[in-house]
Design an enzyme around this catalytic site. Structure first.
Site, PDB file in Angstrom:
ATOM      1  N   LYS A 285      -8.699  -4.803   9.823  1.00 51.97           N
ATOM      2  CA  LYS A 285      -8.996  -5.618  11.163  1.00 51.97           C
ATOM      3  C   LYS A 285      -7.857  -6.606  11.323  1.00 51.97           C
ATOM      4  O   LYS A 285      -7.221  -6.761  12.278  1.00 51.97           O
ATOM      5  CB  LYS A 285     -10.248  -6.189  11.033  1.00 51.97           C
TER       6      LYS A 285
ATOM      7  N   LYS B 117      -4.730 -11.618  -0.086  1.00 50.28           N
ATOM      8  CA  LYS B 117      -4.844 -12.366   1.074  1.00 50.28           C
ATOM      9  C   LYS B 117      -4.279 -13.781   0.951  1.00 50.28           C
ATOM     10  O   LYS B 117      -3.815 -14.375   1.973  1.00 50.28           O
ATOM     11  CB  LYS B 117      -6.353 -12.232   1.288  1.00 50.28           C
TER      12      LYS B 117
ATOM     13  N   LYS C 134      -3.548  -0.672   3.839  1.00 49.78           N
ATOM     14  CA  LYS C 134      -4.879   0.045   4.385  1.00 49.78           C
ATOM     15  C   LYS C 134      -5.268  -0.301   5.698  1.00 49.78           C
ATOM     16  O   LYS C 134      -4.741  -1.653   6.056  1.00 49.78           O
ATOM     17  CB  LYS C 134      -5.903  -0.620   3.279  1.00 49.78           C
TER      18      LYS C 134
END
Ligand code: AQP
Length: 328
Positions: free
Chosen positions: A194, A111, A191
């Site tokens: 969202k 991230k 993966k």
């Protein structure tokens, strides 16, 4: 009976990866254990976000969980920031959390690469997660595979805190994985997530489900209809495992391995099964949207129950850590 805790970020629409990796399991667990499920808004703000829409996304996520089958008569459902003890315990746990372990977390590395400026909050994400679980002394944490490393760190935090402040005060939580532990995005690369926009939403209408599923990546070795495929490495088969009955799964796997049918045939069966499973959820979501007070009432009652448990834990944590009581 174990105590179960798990959370989900209001960082976008609930998708089938979240559902198969976690929420489907939550719905089953609420019949077996004492369960707390939280919309973890404080986690969601560790990534760039628009403050203007957060409250609405939080409410929408709570609504989505109810539509997916969480039952407030069986589970405690609440918003993380409504129970201030989460942030207090978070701070107290940072004292025993090794910085090196936080920097080693794969999710932090992934991230932080996607962000221009990386906040201390993102680094601290797993400590807040530990606080979420330990505040309720939960022993079972149903999550997708992406969270296993955080769970390992949580257990390390427990061991260190217990060794310093009170043997066996916090139990070591165990992760519980569902069968679809890692659903990939429709491109078959990262993966399903969202924030990556590679999802099928839980409330997508039938034509949109088919539109997204039709071009979805399958076993890359299966280049033509005549090539046999390997369901074990096919993301579409992973999704079948969440939505199709065992006998259908066996048939699908056999036809794939023997090149008995094409990927499009396989996807049509899956689309039908998904639509059958998701339509009642979409209808429940629409009914809840028409009655917004219902979701707010659930969240208010959930926060009150969670707060009562959290206060008990925090009184003892403060005492063991040697803090001066406010009323002294
Ligand atoms: N693709 C996935 N396959 C299996 N399980 C998954 N989960 C998420 N994606 C998959 C599980 O869903 C639960 C809630 O996830 P979360 O919202 O807390 O955070 P996340 O894992 O970071 O989910 P997203 O969709 O990828 O959100 P963003 O993009 O905002 O980071 C967790 O138990 C997770 O394991």
């Amino acid at each position: 009976m174990a105590r179960v805790f798990s959370g989900i970020q209001p960082s976008g629409e609930l998708h089938i990866g979240n559902y198969l990796g976690a929420v489907q399991n939550w719905v089953k667990l609420q019949d077996l254990h004492e369960c707390l499920f939280s919309v973890v808004d404080l986690h969601a703000i560790t990534q760039p976000y628009e403050a203007g829409g957060l409250a609405q996304r939080t409410e929408e996520m709570a609504l989505s969980l109810l539509a997916a089958g969480l039952d407030p008569d069986k589970s405690t459902i609440f918003v993380q920031s409504h129970v201030a003890e989460h942030t207090e315990l978070n701070w107290l746990l940072t004292i025993v959390t090794p910085l090196g372990e936080l920097e080693r977390q794969t999710q932090f590395k992934d991230k932080s690469q996607r962000q221009e400026s990386v906040s201390a909050g993102l680094l601290n994400y797993p400590v807040l997660q530990a606080a979420d679980v330990l505040l309720y002394k939960a022993t079972l944490v149903p999550v997708g595979e992406d969270q296993l490393q955080h769970l390992e760190l949580m257990r390390e935090i427990v061991r260190r805190w217990n060794a310093r402040f009170g043997a066996d005060f916090f139990p070591e939580p165990q992760a519980q994985l569902s069968t679809a532990r890692r659903v990939l995005g429709l491109d078959g690369q990262a993966k399903m997530s969202k924030s990556l926009g590679n999802t099928i939403g839980l409330f997508d209408p039938p034509d949109s489900i088919w539109e997204k599923l039709r071009p979805a990546a399958t076993d890359p070795a299966r280049k033509t209809r005549k090539d046999p495929g390997n369901p074990d490495i096919c993301n579409v088969f992973t999704i079948h495992q969440g939505f199709s009955a065992p006998a259908v799964q066996a048939d699908v796997a056999h036809k794939c391995r023997t090149a008995g049918w094409g990927c499009l045939d396989c996807k049509r069966v899956l689309a039908d099964n998904m639509i059958a499973a998701l339509t009642p959820m979409r209808e429940r979501a629409a009914a809840l949207r028409a009655d917004p007070r219902r979701v707010r009432d659930v969240l208010r009652a959930g926060a009150a129950k969670a707060r009562a448990l959290a206060r008990q834990t925090m009184a003892e944590v403060r005492r063991r850590m040697g803090l001066l009581p406010a009323e002294a």
